[in-house]
Design a protein around this motif. Structure first.
Motif, mmCIF file in Angstrom:
data_model
loop_
_atom_site.group_PDB
_atom_site.id
_atom_site.type_symbol
_atom_site.label_atom_id
_atom_site.label_comp_id
_atom_site.label_asym_id
_atom_site.label_seq_id
_atom_site.Cartn_x
_atom_site.Cartn_y
_atom_site.Cartn_z
ATOM 1 N N LYS A 95 0.818 -1.210 0.000
ATOM 2 C CA LYS A 95 0.000 0.000 0.000
ATOM 3 C C LYS A 95 0.854 1.263 0.000
ATOM 4 C CE LYS A 95 -4.115 2.103 2.000
ATOM 5 N NZ LYS A 95 -4.366 2.838 0.778
ATOM 6 N N ASP B 125 0.266 3.957 -2.831
ATOM 7 C CA ASP B 125 -0.207 5.295 -2.458
ATOM 8 C C ASP B 125 0.792 6.379 -2.849
ATOM 9 O OD1 ASP B 125 -2.455 4.121 -1.387
ATOM 10 O OD2 ASP B 125 -1.940 4.531 0.704
ATOM 11 N N LYS C 269 0.348 9.233 -5.721
ATOM 12 C CA LYS C 269 0.360 10.609 -5.207
ATOM 13 C C LYS C 269 1.373 11.459 -5.967
ATOM 14 C CE LYS C 269 -0.347 13.975 -2.207
ATOM 15 N NZ LYS C 269 -1.191 15.040 -2.696
ATOM 16 N N LEU D 97 -6.951 10.181 -6.415
ATOM 17 C CA LEU D 97 -6.667 9.539 -5.131
ATOM 18 C C LEU D 97 -7.821 8.625 -4.710
ATOM 19 C CD1 LEU D 97 -4.847 12.386 -3.186
ATOM 20 C CD2 LEU D 97 -3.860 10.535 -4.562
ATOM 21 N N ARG E 286 -7.426 5.603 -6.784
ATOM 22 C CA ARG E 286 -6.301 4.842 -6.229
ATOM 23 C C ARG E 286 -6.778 3.973 -5.068
ATOM 24 N NH1 ARG E 286 -2.454 8.203 -2.462
ATOM 25 N NH2 ARG E 286 -4.347 7.992 -1.227
ATOM 26 N N ASP E 287 -7.524 4.600 -4.149
ATOM 27 C CA ASP E 287 -8.022 3.882 -2.974
ATOM 28 C C ASP E 287 -9.034 2.800 -3.353
ATOM 29 O OD1 ASP E 287 -6.375 5.503 -1.462
ATOM 30 O OD2 ASP E 287 -7.991 6.849 -0.828
ATOM 31 N N TRP F 109 -7.119 -0.108 -4.778
ATOM 32 C CA TRP F 109 -6.470 -0.867 -3.706
ATOM 33 C C TRP F 109 -7.485 -1.787 -3.016
ATOM 34 C CZ3 TRP F 109 -1.864 -2.378 -2.342
ATOM 35 C CH2 TRP F 109 -1.716 -2.976 -1.095
#
Length: 113
Positions: free
Chosen positions: A72, A76, A80, A96, A99-100, A103
């Motif tokens: 992670k 991340d 970023k 973002l 991205r989350d 994940w």
């Protein structure tokens, strides 16, 4: 086949480096992360991850496994750095979130197998 993989690696590294802010305060940290994180994932999966977060791409289950193996922190931080690029910063919150979401999806995929 090996020649193609090496070429893909160069493409991924070039794409990622092109998105890194040139005058980043944490330049040494970013370089260390590139060297640490990019060796844990295939060039194809790196491109797939970038296409999911910054476009409308898809990711395979095997690439999800690679992403979770990468970790992670790597995921991340790399996303970023790319999303901090001046041309992308306007949509940084959207990137973002994607991205989350990616994940969470990949973690759920990895737990099922």
């Amino acid at each position: 086949m090996a020649k193609l993989s090496i070429q893909m690696l160069f493409v991924v590294v070039a794409l990622v480096c092109a998105f890194v802010p040139v005058l980043s305060v944490e330049e040494a940290e970013a370089k260390a992360l590139w060297n640490t994180c990019l060796v844990k994932i295939t060039p194809k999966c790196a491109l797939d991850i970038i296409s999911v977060v910054f476009g409308n791409g898809t990711i395979s289950d095997s690439c999800c496994h690679d992403l979770v193996q990468e970790g992670k922190l790597c995921h991340d931080t790399l996303i970023k750095y790319i999303s901090d690029r001046p041309s992308l910063i306007v949509k940084e919150a959207q990137f973002l979130k994607k991205r989350d979401d990616l994940w969470a999806h990949c973690v759920s995929i990895s737990k099922t197998v």
